[in-house]
Scaffold this motif. Structure first.
Motif, PDB file in Angstrom:
ATOM      1  N   CYS A 170      50.935 -29.529 -34.157  1.00 59.58           N
ATOM      2  CA  CYS A 170      49.862 -29.610 -35.155  1.00 59.58           C
ATOM      3  C   CYS A 170      50.347 -30.173 -36.492  1.00 59.58           C
ATOM      4  O   CYS A 170      49.618 -30.868 -37.175  1.00 59.58           O
ATOM      5  CB  CYS A 170      49.223 -28.234 -35.349  1.00 59.58           C
ATOM      6  N   GLY A 171      51.561 -29.797 -36.909  1.00 60.48           N
ATOM      7  CA  GLY A 171      52.099 -30.269 -38.193  1.00 60.48           C
ATOM      8  C   GLY A 171      51.574 -29.502 -39.396  1.00 60.48           C
ATOM      9  O   GLY A 171      51.946 -29.788 -40.531  1.00 60.48           O
ATOM     10  N   GLY A 192      51.175 -25.807 -39.363  1.00 60.90           N
ATOM     11  CA  GLY A 192      51.470 -24.377 -39.353  1.00 60.90           C
ATOM     12  C   GLY A 192      50.680 -23.534 -38.374  1.00 60.90           C
ATOM     13  O   GLY A 192      50.835 -22.311 -38.358  1.00 60.90           O
ATOM     14  N   CYS A 203      50.359 -23.891 -34.743  1.00 62.42           N
ATOM     15  CA  CYS A 203      50.715 -23.745 -33.323  1.00 62.42           C
ATOM     16  C   CYS A 203      52.076 -23.078 -33.103  1.00 62.42           C
ATOM     17  O   CYS A 203      52.389 -22.672 -31.992  1.00 62.42           O
ATOM     18  CB  CYS A 203      50.690 -25.112 -32.643  1.00 62.42           C
ATOM     19  N   TYR A 204      52.899 -22.970 -34.089  1.00 64.40           N
ATOM     20  CA  TYR A 204      54.244 -22.362 -34.011  1.00 64.40           C
ATOM     21  C   TYR A 204      55.179 -23.105 -33.053  1.00 64.40           C
ATOM     22  O   TYR A 204      56.155 -22.558 -32.573  1.00 64.40           O
ATOM     23  CB  TYR A 204      54.140 -20.866 -33.638  1.00 64.40           C
ATOM     24  N   CYS A 206      57.065 -25.548 -33.871  1.00 61.90           N
ATOM     25  CA  CYS A 206      58.232 -26.088 -34.569  1.00 61.90           C
ATOM     26  C   CYS A 206      59.140 -24.999 -35.141  1.00 61.90           C
ATOM     27  O   CYS A 206      59.958 -25.276 -36.012  1.00 61.90           O
ATOM     28  CB  CYS A 206      57.759 -26.986 -35.699  1.00 61.90           C
ATOM     29  N   CYS A 238      57.320 -27.386 -40.029  1.00 63.67           N
ATOM     30  CA  CYS A 238      56.252 -28.250 -40.577  1.00 63.67           C
ATOM     31  C   CYS A 238      55.745 -27.778 -41.928  1.00 63.67           C
ATOM     32  O   CYS A 238      55.413 -28.609 -42.770  1.00 63.67           O
ATOM     33  CB  CYS A 238      55.107 -28.402 -39.586  1.00 63.67           C
TER      34      CYS A 238
HETATM   35  S1  FES Z   1      53.929 -28.032 -35.661  1.00 59.58           S
HETATM   36 FE1  FES Z   1      52.394 -26.511 -35.375  1.00 59.58          FE
HETATM   37  S2  FES Z   1      53.202 -24.856 -36.520  1.00 59.58           S
HETATM   38 FE2  FES Z   1      54.576 -26.444 -36.978  1.00 59.58          FE
END
Ligand code: FES
Ligand SMILES: Cc1cc2nc3c(=O)[nH]c(=O)nc-3n(C[C@H](O)[C@H](O)[C@H](O)COP(=O)(O)OP(=O)(O)OC[C@H]3O[C@@H](n4cnc5c(N)ncnc54)[C@H](O)[C@@H]3O)c2cc1C
Length: 267
Positions: free
Chosen positions: A227-228, A230, A232-233, A235, A254
């Motif tokens: 998602c970039g 925050g 989906c977790y 990263c 992210c």
């Molecule tokens: S890419 Fe989704 S939480 Fe970081």
């Protein structure tokens, strides 16, 4: 700088060498107000053979809020970057950004050392320019596999940085040589902080050096993302807090990064 989900228009998308491409897009001018180290999440197109689903994170190589131009320097490595490489002038590319926390240039910095390898230089070139704007002296060590894959030198020489190139083919980029070079440079003209991106080995070496020299250090971390923003977790990485108890914590690259205090870097 609020993230904006916009439809950018490709202006140019050209090869730099056999692995890297340089893409210039035009976006909403508000989206082009970007701090060094921030990134965009690009919705790469689908082709007959490649069907990237999630967006791909890409650092801003250059951004001009006046013209609305944003540039990316990227290495073609897999599904998403392969389809990105096929984009032509006039094509539409949905991009979300600017995202994440970028580099911090503290008021007391007078001289900084930037060490980048490969595509990490894409992330660090805007930092060098921001430092020069603040009259901070920049020394830059650019590392690559060989001379053909050294990139972006002009971005550093244009701001009168002291530029040193190191490569694998003559062993000048070995960790041993890099450590010696960094210490020699520090003894000639001490720097207040070190900034890096593009290599875990270099980051580990610099982490120890900033501790030994008792100076600041920041690293832009690369991590697979979805998602970039925050949600989906995907990263999450472990980091070691830079305080007395040295507690290990999980952070989302992210939104907690991608730039972190180098002392916190764990893996
Ligand atoms: S890419 Fe989704 S939480 Fe970081
Ligand atoms: C904040 C941030 C900024 C980045 N900036 C740039 C940049 O300026 N230029 C650039 O070339 N690349 C950059 N990257 C890396 C870039 O996002 C990946 O190379 C890209 O997502 C790969 O997508 P792909 O579909 O082509 O490859 P995939 O098919 O998904 O994977 C191919 C290979 O690349 C690795 N990979 C995939 N995603 C990432 C990732 N996010 N980070 C590191 N390795 C990955 C995979 O493990 C695999 O080995 C950045 C990554 C982050 C997190």
């Amino acid at each position: 700088m609020r993230a904006i989900d916009s439809l950018s228009t490709v202006i140019r998308n050209e090869s730099v060498n056999d692995e890297y491409k340089h893409m210039v897009v035009k976006v909403d001018r508000a989206a082009a107000t970007v701090a060094p180290g921030q990134f965009f999440n690009l919705l790469c197109p689908q082709s007959e053979s490649d069907k990237p689903f999630f967006r791909r994170p890409m650092s801003t190589y250059f951004a001009d809020p006046v013209s609305g131009q944003v540039e990316f320097l990227y290495k073609v490595v897999g599904t998403g970057t392969r389809t990105l490489a096929e984009l032509k002038s006039g094509d539409i590319l949905p991009i979300l950004g600017p995202l994440g926390k970028g580099f911090v240039l503290k008021d007391h910095y007078k001289h900084i050392l930037i060490i980048g390898r490969g595509v990490g230089l894409a992330t660090l070139a805007p930092l060098a320019e921001a430092a020069a704007d603040r009259k901070i002296t920049v020394t830059a060590i650019l590392s690559a596999r060989d001379r053909e894959h050294l990139m972006s030198q002009h971005r550093f020489t244009n701001i009168y940085a002291n530029v040193i190139e190191i490569i694998d083919t003559d062993n000048s980029s070995s960790m041993h040589n890099l450590e010696k070079l960094t210490l020699d440079l520090y003894n000639q003209q001490p720097f207040d902080a070190i900034f890096t991106c593009g290599s875990t080995r270099i980051t580990k070496l610099l982490q120890q050096l900033v501790i030994d020299l008792d100076i600041d250090g920041q690293v832009a971390v690369e991590q697979q993302m979805a998602c970039g923003v925050g949600m989906c977790y995907c990263c999450v990485k472990p980091f070691q807090l830079n305080n007395e108890n040295k507690k290990m914590v999980s952070k989302r690259v992210c939104i907690d990064g991608p730039v972190f205090d180098i002392r916190e870097f764990a893996l």
